[in-house]
Design a protein around this motif. Structure first.
Motif, PDB file in Angstrom:
ATOM      1  N   ALA A 169      18.491  -5.518 -11.749  1.00  0.00           N
ATOM      2  CA  ALA A 169      18.355  -4.154 -11.227  1.00  0.00           C
ATOM      3  C   ALA A 169      16.905  -3.862 -10.859  1.00  0.00           C
ATOM      4  N   LEU A 170      16.730  -2.780 -10.114  1.00  0.00           N
ATOM      5  CA  LEU A 170      15.392  -2.288  -9.787  1.00  0.00           C
ATOM      6  C   LEU A 170      15.017  -1.188 -10.781  1.00  0.00           C
ATOM      7  N   LEU A 171      13.706  -1.075 -11.058  1.00  0.00           N
ATOM      8  CA  LEU A 171      13.238  -0.025 -11.973  1.00  0.00           C
ATOM      9  C   LEU A 171      12.529   1.072 -11.191  1.00  0.00           C
ATOM     10  N   LEU A 172      13.012   2.291 -11.365  1.00  0.00           N
ATOM     11  CA  LEU A 172      12.425   3.476 -10.730  1.00  0.00           C
ATOM     12  C   LEU A 172      11.771   4.315 -11.824  1.00  0.00           C
ATOM     13  N   GLU A 185       0.819   1.135 -15.075  1.00  0.00           N
ATOM     14  CA  GLU A 185       0.566  -0.226 -14.591  1.00  0.00           C
ATOM     15  C   GLU A 185       1.748  -0.689 -13.755  1.00  0.00           C
ATOM     16  N   ILE A 186       1.763  -0.288 -12.491  1.00  0.00           N
ATOM     17  CA  ILE A 186       2.934  -0.544 -11.651  1.00  0.00           C
ATOM     18  C   ILE A 186       3.181  -2.045 -11.454  1.00  0.00           C
ATOM     19  N   ASP A 187       2.144  -2.812 -11.173  1.00  0.00           N
ATOM     20  CA  ASP A 187       2.347  -4.250 -10.957  1.00  0.00           C
ATOM     21  C   ASP A 187       2.568  -4.986 -12.283  1.00  0.00           C
ATOM     22  N   ALA A 188       1.750  -4.707 -13.269  1.00  0.00           N
ATOM     23  CA  ALA A 188       1.875  -5.412 -14.551  1.00  0.00           C
ATOM     24  C   ALA A 188       3.237  -5.136 -15.195  1.00  0.00           C
ATOM     25  N   TRP A 189       3.733  -3.936 -15.009  1.00  0.00           N
ATOM     26  CA  TRP A 189       5.029  -3.588 -15.599  1.00  0.00           C
ATOM     27  C   TRP A 189       6.198  -3.926 -14.671  1.00  0.00           C
ATOM     28  N   ASN A 190       5.896  -4.350 -13.444  1.00  0.00           N
ATOM     29  CA  ASN A 190       6.952  -4.695 -12.493  1.00  0.00           C
ATOM     30  C   ASN A 190       7.873  -3.508 -12.207  1.00  0.00           C
ATOM     31  N   VAL A 191       7.254  -2.416 -11.818  1.00  0.00           N
ATOM     32  CA  VAL A 191       8.010  -1.207 -11.443  1.00  0.00           C
ATOM     33  C   VAL A 191       8.276  -1.266  -9.945  1.00  0.00           C
ATOM     34  N   ASP A 192       9.516  -0.998  -9.529  1.00  0.00           N
ATOM     35  CA  ASP A 192       9.880  -1.174  -8.120  1.00  0.00           C
ATOM     36  C   ASP A 192       9.687   0.065  -7.276  1.00  0.00           C
ATOM     37  N   ALA A 193       9.838   1.218  -7.882  1.00  0.00           N
ATOM     38  CA  ALA A 193       9.627   2.462  -7.135  1.00  0.00           C
ATOM     39  C   ALA A 193       9.055   3.466  -8.117  1.00  0.00           C
ATOM     40  N   SER A 214       7.735  -1.546  -4.434  1.00  0.00           N
ATOM     41  CA  SER A 214       7.468  -2.983  -4.552  1.00  0.00           C
ATOM     42  C   SER A 214       8.113  -3.748  -3.392  1.00  0.00           C
ATOM     43  N   ALA A 215       7.743  -5.016  -3.276  1.00  0.00           N
ATOM     44  CA  ALA A 215       8.355  -5.871  -2.248  1.00  0.00           C
ATOM     45  C   ALA A 215       9.866  -5.952  -2.449  1.00  0.00           C
ATOM     46  N   ALA A 216      10.310  -6.028  -3.705  1.00  0.00           N
ATOM     47  CA  ALA A 216      11.752  -6.099  -3.975  1.00  0.00           C
ATOM     48  C   ALA A 216      12.452  -4.815  -3.525  1.00  0.00           C
ATOM     49  N   ALA A 217      11.799  -3.687  -3.747  1.00  0.00           N
ATOM     50  CA  ALA A 217      12.382  -2.415  -3.297  1.00  0.00           C
ATOM     51  C   ALA A 217      12.457  -2.378  -1.773  1.00  0.00           C
TER      52      ALA A 217
END
Lengths: 394, 394
Positions: A169-172, A185-193, A214-217
């Protein structure tokens, strides 16, 4: 019809210690009233570029699609939801306060099949319960509130992000109240939106909503089969204005963008770590002072938001009377409780420019006055003394 | 990551004679930077009340539900559409420019069965063709653009409103570019939903969208079977914040509302009729001057917008070079063509504070310079002389 006779021409000078808006630095107000230019003026395009770059620093992300939506924080929430969700998509929303409830509502309107996972107001979610629900529901998106403005609770994200992504899943994430006040920490935590607001720890007037994807989003958004329900918030068009093509979409709120640009400069001049330290230090001083006044926090110490102190209104104290006295006699705004917390808690903001030792001391002094008027017995000066003790030890 | 070194701290002083934003009075900029207060502060609630009252005057309506949406004009468009339309509802949209095209797109996203009626860019609709389409389609809503910002054409409304209502439909009107520049008569014309923007003839920075809904529109909204697709723009909630209950919905853009409040005071101090006269007078002077320079209008004289002069770029003239020279050498912004008019027309705004004799004369003088540089043969001073002739005769 007769012309309106307007008499309210001078706004009062408040000290904003509620759940937002927070106090605004004079440099930001000056930027707000700078000469207006067109939305395709080379000067404004430069402002936009710098703003995107600064937003990436503040969000701690390299995400290309990082910009300010032309609406308040709730428009940022709607932007993230409607761009990721297509009718029939499954979405899990963590509801432990008013803003989780709101996100579930927004998602349902976008046509999502919403599964809510609930915790009492003031509590936070742990990774195990999120793992259980994502395994069961198999959602496209999981939406969580990082800093619940209605309860003052800070949701840990890192471990939850892993279980969300392990389930595909994606994380918002809602960072309206957290951005600029505690680590995000958007990148370190891997947050998508992610979305935020301007009027909390960024200390800019309300009116814009920083977002980042994010790229995945982006992949998910690019693969949509249906148009985004909202034309105004459709990132597939908005990004062509903020990006290289500079294609007109809607007329950007020029002066509001000036203000956010200046507010972000102030944040980065101070430095994020220094800013977090300042928020923490003033929170600890306030906390000591409030406890000395006999006021308890509504949230356990280990997930309290330093920038939003939700405290229990002492028994026998008239909520509205105290807030009215603080505003009327001292020009201080604090917030009442929201939703089921109405009448039960106060929400004391120490956000951005409002997070200062002088605000902490003044509020404790003023609160002593108000509580004494309410018949509460307080050792004179106890709150201020306790806060000064914390500052002195620092 | 290193801190951003920001160098663009001083916005240039432009003269905004494009399709908006327009020039902003210093009183409005001062209001914009007034001290911020909370969104439930008694002071701000007073500002909101006065603003609603002034908006009703400017819209010439008694509509209770009249307020400023927390987004730009396009958010106003989306607000009107999504609150009136439920999935499957039929809507007719008049498309004779970019904003009619946009409205049809917004309506389709809201789930409407959209029927467009089209006219070439620059033309307007007559009542007979609207009568034909509403008889055939039996729509719930008919949406029209009063002042097409992309073409400079003014759509007559009064007779069309009758045929729309005779067919049992509601009339939705875009007055983004018309409000404050030419007569807008919401009650007299029986308009059911209307939106505007702040950055055109109201001469306030962009960021808010005045809207108003008739009693008939309210009935339809109250009878909805489905939730409004947009949480952010859902009037059933927003009205409880602007109305008596003062229930928190989203944090209003406080300072932007200060600015619109002050801009509306300026409009009413001048008086609507005086303001319309001023817009007309400066338009006539510009028109005479442009014709003396050999520049023709793109719109027939009987439905030209005085505040937005769409003119044909003379053969052999480099569109971008002229606009760049105007901006670079004189600080004057005019607009290029939009959509199919790109490269074919210029859009010269005389909106709000920018509608002045000095702007007209300066633009004609500067344009003479630019066109001469483009190799166009012009009798020296012809444009200015023709405009001054109009002012002298007035």
């Amino acid at each position: 019809m007769a012309a309106v006779q307007s008499t309210t021409t001078t706004a009062p000078q408040r000290i904003l210690m509620g759940p937002g808006p927070s106090d605004v630095d004079s440099r930001v107000l000056a930027a707000l009233s700078a000469p207006i230019v067109g939305h395709l003026d080379p000067y404004f395009l430069g402002v936009m570029d710098e703003m995107q770059s600064m937003l990436r620093e503040v969000f701690r992300t390299k995400n290309e699609l990082t910009l300010a939506v032309s609406g308040t924080g709730s428009a940022g929430m709607e932007t993230c939801v409607v761009n990721l969700i297509e009718p029939g998509d499954r979405m899990v929303v963590g509801v432990n306060g008013v803003f989780g409830t709101r996100m579930a509502d927004v998602a349902a309107r976008a046509g999502a099949e919403v599964t809510t996972i609930e915790r009492p107001f003031g509590e936070v979610f742990d990774a195990d319960e999120i793992a259980e629900v994502v395994a069961r529901v198999k959602p496209k998106v999981v939406g969580l509130i990082h800093a619940e403005t209605s309860t003052g609770a800070l949701q840990p994200i890192e471990e939850i992000s892993r279980v969300v992504h392990d389930a595909g899943a994606l994380l918002l994430l809602d960072t309206v109240t957290s951005l600029g006040g505690v680590p995000v920490e958007i990148d370190a935590w891997n947050v998508d939106a992610v979305y935020s607001g301007t009027q909390k720890c960024l200390s800019c007037p309300p009116g814009l909503a920083p977002v980042s994807f994010s790229a995945a989003a982006l992949e998910v958004m690019d693969a949509r089969k249906t148009k985004v329900a909202s034309w105004y918030l459709d990132m597939s068009m908005v990004r062509n204005y903020w990006g290289g093509k500079r294609a007109y979409h809607h007329t950007a709120p020029i002066n509001m963008n000036y203000a956010l640009h200046e507010a972000l400069r102030l944040v980065l001049e101070e430095g994020l770590e220094n800013r977090f330290d300042r928020h923490r230090q003033n929170h600890l001083a306030l906390c000591a002072g409030l406890e000395a006044l006999g006021i308890q926090y509504a949230v356990p110490a280990d997930h309290r938001l330093p920038q939003l102190n939700a405290v229990v209104i002492p028994a026998g104290v008239d909520d509205a009377a105290v807030r009215k006295q603080l505003l009327g006699e001292f020009g201080i705004e604090i917030g009442g409780g929201l939703g089921p917390m109405a009448g039960k808690t106060w929400r004391i903001g120490l956000m951005g420019a409002a997070s200062s030792n002088r605000n902490v001391l003044l509020l404790l002094a003023a609160l002593e006055r108000c509580l004494t008027d309410q018949g509460i017995s307080i050792t004179p000066g106890a709150g201020v003394a306790a806060a000064n003790g914390v500052y002195g030890a620092a």
